[in-house]
Design an enzyme around this catalytic site. Sequence first.
Site: not given
Lengths: 142, 291
Positions: B241, B246
Amino acid sequence: MTSSAEEIVADFGFLEGQDKLQLLLEFSESLPDIDQRFLDDPELLERVEECQSPVFIAVEGDAQRIDLHFSAPREAPTTRGFAAILSAALNHQSAETILAFSEDFPSRLGLDSLISPLRVRGMRGMLARIKRKVGELTDSNA
Amino acid sequence: MTSHEKISEYADPEVLVTTKWLAENLDSVSVVESNEDILLYDTGHIPGAVKLDWHTELNHPLRRDYLESEAFAKLMDQKGIGREDTVVLYGDRSNWWATYAFWVFKLFGHENVLLLDGGRNKWIADGGALTKDVPVRDSKSYPVAPRQDQQIRAFRDEVLSHIGKPLVDVRSPEEYTGERLHMPDFPNEGATRGGHIPTAASIPWSKSIQADETFRPLAELEQLYFGATGFDRSSDFIAYCRIGERSSHTWFVLKYLLGVENVRNYDGSWTEWGNLVGAPIAIGAEPGEAA
């Protein structure tokens, strides 16, 4: 810098590590709820895009005295803390004082090592928007 | 489908717990809260939970890296977590930072780590108790365990040679195409180029969760990560990410919910790749070609 801003910098400078965060938390708890009239008319509020959590500001008043209003959710205590610090440092000051206020103020709190840089940048965004809005307000009244 | 039925379908149903289970088992586990907003814990947390600060506690003090074995053992001692403890992680923003912490626990080979499905918001939505009392816990003499990056962490050279194999970009579509250098509502964190790693599939992390922040049922996840991509359980995945938080979330989904054996998180992610001199980049909505 305003005298209250100098005090805030001194208070943060006096504390270490987790105590700094505790002070930020106290600021966050001190942020007053925004007037209902802003919630009734969201057009009055500007969203601070630089912040990771939804925070809104409104700027009112005239060159002699600027009134700042902030709205940030309870679930976003860091953002609330930043808003409360800016409120304590700048609310009810003259436009001239706010426009001359140091853009480096967020760095002077010494939070960069405790909070991700992304976050501290959010506070800078809030300050920049306040200054821009104060500038617009006083220009339109001139 | 009840939440229990949903969880029982996952590849590793033992690793995800419901708010109900946690409420009933609070006394027998070590609950750890890991949030993006580092003050949130102090406004109220699950009774008995300790706070883990992803920014100051999980990173190496100098380099861009994770803490070393001795520091991790010391951190566990401070938190009162023993090597044999069952750790239950939860946090804000649908568990982004909780899965990040989960991944770091696994770097050190901590065996029993569970995740609260739905995280902090689900706990609150389900009427779970919150307290401001900070528990005082004694050290349990956590041993110095080697950090094992090999299995679950990918480095830039490995990513470079992985182009053309299953790569998942979990950022927002605008970050993937290169329209934005950062996620919507978040400021730029300092990448000089926009776009994605060539051949990476775009599967934003948030597609794996439902409105109440719990994970989607197995069949929907299979469609998302396998059906739509042609990848499968035996594929060798790398997820990335912006800074690796994430993608820890997606790493968790792939490894524990879908049962992918080989999946690594590229924590350098876009803040490394987008600044790396000479690194290949693709822009636009298409994955692009391997050079």
